[in-house]
Design a protein around this motif. Structure first.
Motif, PDB file in Angstrom:
ATOM      1  N   MET A 155       0.844  -1.206   0.000  1.00  0.00           N
ATOM      2  CA  MET A 155       0.000   0.000   0.000  1.00  0.00           C
ATOM      3  C   MET A 155       0.868   1.240   0.000  1.00  0.00           C
ATOM      4  O   MET A 155       1.993   1.218   0.495  1.00  0.00           O
ATOM      5  CB  MET A 155      -0.880   0.035   1.254  1.00  0.00           C
ATOM      6  N   GLY A 156       0.327   2.313  -0.533  1.00  0.00           N
ATOM      7  CA  GLY A 156       1.022   3.580  -0.426  1.00  0.00           C
ATOM      8  C   GLY A 156       0.682   4.554  -1.524  1.00  0.00           C
ATOM      9  O   GLY A 156      -0.201   4.329  -2.352  1.00  0.00           O
ATOM     10  N   ASP A 157       1.422   5.647  -1.503  1.00  0.00           N
ATOM     11  CA  ASP A 157       1.306   6.699  -2.512  1.00  0.00           C
ATOM     12  C   ASP A 157       2.316   6.373  -3.605  1.00  0.00           C
ATOM     13  O   ASP A 157       3.519   6.570  -3.437  1.00  0.00           O
ATOM     14  CB  ASP A 157       1.594   8.059  -1.865  1.00  0.00           C
ATOM     15  N   LEU A 158       1.823   5.882  -4.748  1.00  0.00           N
ATOM     16  CA  LEU A 158       2.708   5.468  -5.839  1.00  0.00           C
ATOM     17  C   LEU A 158       3.091   6.633  -6.752  1.00  0.00           C
ATOM     18  O   LEU A 158       3.987   6.489  -7.586  1.00  0.00           O
ATOM     19  CB  LEU A 158       2.057   4.354  -6.666  1.00  0.00           C
ATOM     20  N   ASN A 159       2.415   7.761  -6.616  1.00  0.00           N
ATOM     21  CA  ASN A 159       2.706   8.933  -7.459  1.00  0.00           C
ATOM     22  C   ASN A 159       2.612   8.624  -8.945  1.00  0.00           C
ATOM     23  O   ASN A 159       3.275   9.266  -9.765  1.00  0.00           O
ATOM     24  CB  ASN A 159       4.101   9.502  -7.129  1.00  0.00           C
ATOM     25  N   GLU A 160       1.801   7.657  -9.304  1.00  0.00           N
ATOM     26  CA  GLU A 160       1.657   7.250 -10.707  1.00  0.00           C
ATOM     27  C   GLU A 160       0.324   7.761 -11.245  1.00  0.00           C
ATOM     28  O   GLU A 160      -0.736   7.347 -10.791  1.00  0.00           O
ATOM     29  CB  GLU A 160       1.732   5.726 -10.825  1.00  0.00           C
ATOM     30  N   TRP A 161       0.383   8.649 -12.251  1.00  0.00           N
ATOM     31  CA  TRP A 161      -0.821   9.249 -12.811  1.00  0.00           C
ATOM     32  C   TRP A 161      -1.409   8.426 -13.948  1.00  0.00           C
ATOM     33  O   TRP A 161      -2.583   8.560 -14.274  1.00  0.00           O
ATOM     34  CB  TRP A 161      -0.520  10.663 -13.308  1.00  0.00           C
ATOM     35  N   THR A 162      -0.600   7.592 -14.584  1.00  0.00           N
ATOM     36  CA  THR A 162      -1.099   6.795 -15.700  1.00  0.00           C
ATOM     37  C   THR A 162      -1.948   5.637 -15.192  1.00  0.00           C
ATOM     38  O   THR A 162      -1.846   5.227 -14.035  1.00  0.00           O
ATOM     39  CB  THR A 162       0.065   6.239 -16.532  1.00  0.00           C
ATOM     40  N   ARG A 163      -2.766   5.072 -16.082  1.00  0.00           N
ATOM     41  CA  ARG A 163      -3.708   4.039 -15.656  1.00  0.00           C
ATOM     42  C   ARG A 163      -3.105   2.645 -15.606  1.00  0.00           C
ATOM     43  O   ARG A 163      -3.396   1.867 -14.718  1.00  0.00           O
ATOM     44  CB  ARG A 163      -4.937   4.021 -16.582  1.00  0.00           C
ATOM     45  N   ALA A 164      -2.292   2.290 -16.585  1.00  0.00           N
ATOM     46  CA  ALA A 164      -1.833   0.904 -16.661  1.00  0.00           C
ATOM     47  C   ALA A 164      -0.409   0.796 -17.177  1.00  0.00           C
ATOM     48  O   ALA A 164      -0.048  -0.193 -17.796  1.00  0.00           O
ATOM     49  CB  ALA A 164      -2.769   0.091 -17.543  1.00  0.00           C
ATOM     50  N   ALA A 165       0.411   1.814 -16.934  1.00  0.00           N
ATOM     51  CA  ALA A 165       1.779   1.789 -17.429  1.00  0.00           C
ATOM     52  C   ALA A 165       2.746   1.979 -16.270  1.00  0.00           C
ATOM     53  O   ALA A 165       2.344   2.044 -15.102  1.00  0.00           O
ATOM     54  CB  ALA A 165       1.976   2.871 -18.490  1.00  0.00           C
ATOM     55  N   GLY A 166       4.035   2.067 -16.585  1.00  0.00           N
ATOM     56  CA  GLY A 166       5.035   2.343 -15.566  1.00  0.00           C
ATOM     57  C   GLY A 166       5.030   1.319 -14.457  1.00  0.00           C
ATOM     58  O   GLY A 166       4.914   0.117 -14.673  1.00  0.00           O
ATOM     59  N   CYS A 167       5.142   1.803 -13.217  1.00  0.00           N
ATOM     60  CA  CYS A 167       5.230   0.893 -12.076  1.00  0.00           C
ATOM     61  C   CYS A 167       3.933   0.124 -11.843  1.00  0.00           C
ATOM     62  O   CYS A 167       3.949  -0.962 -11.256  1.00  0.00           O
ATOM     63  CB  CYS A 167       5.646   1.656 -10.823  1.00  0.00           C
ATOM     64  N   LEU A 168       2.791   0.649 -12.307  1.00  0.00           N
ATOM     65  CA  LEU A 168       1.534  -0.089 -12.150  1.00  0.00           C
ATOM     66  C   LEU A 168       1.577  -1.396 -12.929  1.00  0.00           C
ATOM     67  O   LEU A 168       1.101  -2.435 -12.444  1.00  0.00           O
ATOM     68  CB  LEU A 168       0.349   0.761 -12.622  1.00  0.00           C
ATOM     69  N   ARG A 169       2.127  -1.358 -14.108  1.00  0.00           N
ATOM     70  CA  ARG A 169       2.264  -2.581 -14.898  1.00  0.00           C
ATOM     71  C   ARG A 169       3.221  -3.559 -14.219  1.00  0.00           C
ATOM     72  O   ARG A 169       2.987  -4.770 -14.205  1.00  0.00           O
ATOM     73  CB  ARG A 169       2.766  -2.239 -16.298  1.00  0.00           C
ATOM     74  N   ASP A 170       4.292  -3.041 -13.621  1.00  0.00           N
ATOM     75  CA  ASP A 170       5.259  -3.896 -12.942  1.00  0.00           C
ATOM     76  C   ASP A 170       4.624  -4.577 -11.731  1.00  0.00           C
ATOM     77  O   ASP A 170       4.758  -5.800 -11.551  1.00  0.00           O
ATOM     78  CB  ASP A 170       6.470  -3.074 -12.500  1.00  0.00           C
ATOM     79  N   PHE A 171       3.932  -3.815 -10.907  1.00  0.00           N
ATOM     80  CA  PHE A 171       3.275  -4.399  -9.739  1.00  0.00           C
ATOM     81  C   PHE A 171       2.155  -5.356 -10.163  1.00  0.00           C
ATOM     82  O   PHE A 171       1.919  -6.389  -9.542  1.00  0.00           O
ATOM     83  CB  PHE A 171       2.696  -3.310  -8.841  1.00  0.00           C
ATOM     84  N   GLY A 172       1.442  -5.001 -11.233  1.00  0.00           N
ATOM     85  CA  GLY A 172       0.292  -5.787 -11.669  1.00  0.00           C
ATOM     86  C   GLY A 172       0.635  -7.162 -12.187  1.00  0.00           C
ATOM     87  O   GLY A 172      -0.245  -8.019 -12.313  1.00  0.00           O
ATOM     88  N   ALA A 173       1.897  -7.430 -12.488  1.00  0.00           N
ATOM     89  CA  ALA A 173       2.292  -8.757 -12.962  1.00  0.00           C
ATOM     90  C   ALA A 173       2.128  -9.812 -11.878  1.00  0.00           C
ATOM     91  O   ALA A 173       1.906 -10.986 -12.172  1.00  0.00           O
ATOM     92  CB  ALA A 173       3.736  -8.726 -13.450  1.00  0.00           C
ATOM     93  N   ALA A 174       2.231  -9.412 -10.608  1.00  0.00           N
ATOM     94  CA  ALA A 174       2.144 -10.384  -9.515  1.00  0.00           C
ATOM     95  C   ALA A 174       1.088 -10.044  -8.478  1.00  0.00           C
ATOM     96  O   ALA A 174       0.758 -10.890  -7.637  1.00  0.00           O
ATOM     97  CB  ALA A 174       3.510 -10.512  -8.830  1.00  0.00           C
ATOM     98  N   PHE A 175       0.536  -8.828  -8.546  1.00  0.00           N
ATOM     99  CA  PHE A 175      -0.405  -8.379  -7.521  1.00  0.00           C
ATOM    100  C   PHE A 175      -1.673  -7.846  -8.164  1.00  0.00           C
ATOM    101  O   PHE A 175      -1.654  -7.318  -9.278  1.00  0.00           O
ATOM    102  CB  PHE A 175       0.239  -7.289  -6.643  1.00  0.00           C
TER     103      PHE A 175
END
Length: 231
Positions: A155-175
């Motif tokens: 959990m936390g403030d990811l500071n990611e404004w995009t919907r499905a790119a960047g670190c969100l895509r990286d985290f989404g591979a396993a979570f």
């Protein structure tokens, strides 16, 4: 059932520019989560003292702070802190050093709430997309390398404004992401900067953004929450 929450409390400085730790505690009491990941929990300068002092937590809340402070008087690590019920048991905890141009870190704790043991990771990622991805890779590698796997909530403030790119895509591979909704800015939330992510052993039964009158003033972020069950 386990209720978790994440809150960038902005050092308890509200949208009215007043610092009020008591107001932050009021918001946390409204959410009534078993585990809370906090960002910007310590003051920025000087001794980096905790904004929610031990006295405030002891006398006016149902939570204890996981012992992550690296400085005397601090609650967390680079502003990241974890609160758990006073009845919960902290099995283990540690700080994660993250690659960054400015000091950044994440925190991790293994917590037993009743008969449920979970691993909790709290984070506040960089403003730079490149560094966010590097930080996500560090966190994911650290969790994957654990000798004692546990159901995991990040959990936390990811500071990611995009919907499905960047670190969100990286985290989404396993979570899996809880669909909490926009939490920033508190007065008019349009961005999903704050996130709750769970491992495959967990299911999000309910989730949302806490939008009480107190929450709209206590910080520039609204807190997010999720109720979790086993698969």
């Amino acid at each position: 059932m386990l209720k978790v929450a994440s809150y960038n409390m902005r050092k308890a400085i509200g949208t009215d520019r007043r610092r009020s730790p008591e107001r932050v505690l009021q918001v946390l009491r409204e959410i009534d989560a078993d585990v809370v990941a906090l960002q910007e929990a310590d003051r920025r300068f000087g001794q980096r003292a905790a904004v929610l002092t031990p006295h405030l937590l002891e006398e006016h809340s149902d939570w204890q702070s996981v012992g992550l402070g690296m400085r005397a008087g601090s609650m967390g690590w680079h502003g990241n802190a974890i609160l758990v019920r006073k009845s919960a048991r902290v099995l283990d905890c540690e700080q994660l050093h993250l690659p960054a141009l400015e000091p950044r870190g994440a925190v991790m704790a293994d917590v037993a709430v009743g008969d449920v043991a979970v691993r909790v990771v709290g984070m506040h990622l960089d403003l730079s997309g490149l560094w966010r991805r590097r930080q996500a890779a560090t966190i994911l590698s650290h969790v994957a390398a654990s000798a004692r796997p546990l159901p995991t909530v990040m959990m936390g403030d990811l500071n990611e404004w995009t919907r499905a790119a960047g670190c969100l895509r990286d985290f989404g591979a396993a979570f899996h992401f809880a669909d909490t909704g926009p939490s920033f800015h508190a007065r008019r939330p349009i961005a999903r900067l704050d996130r709750i992510m769970v491992s495959r052993e967990l299911r999000v039964a309910a989730c949302g953004v806490h939008q009480s009158p107190a929450a709209r003033v206590a910080s520039d972020h609204l807190p997010i929450w999720a109720t979790l069950t086993g698969q």
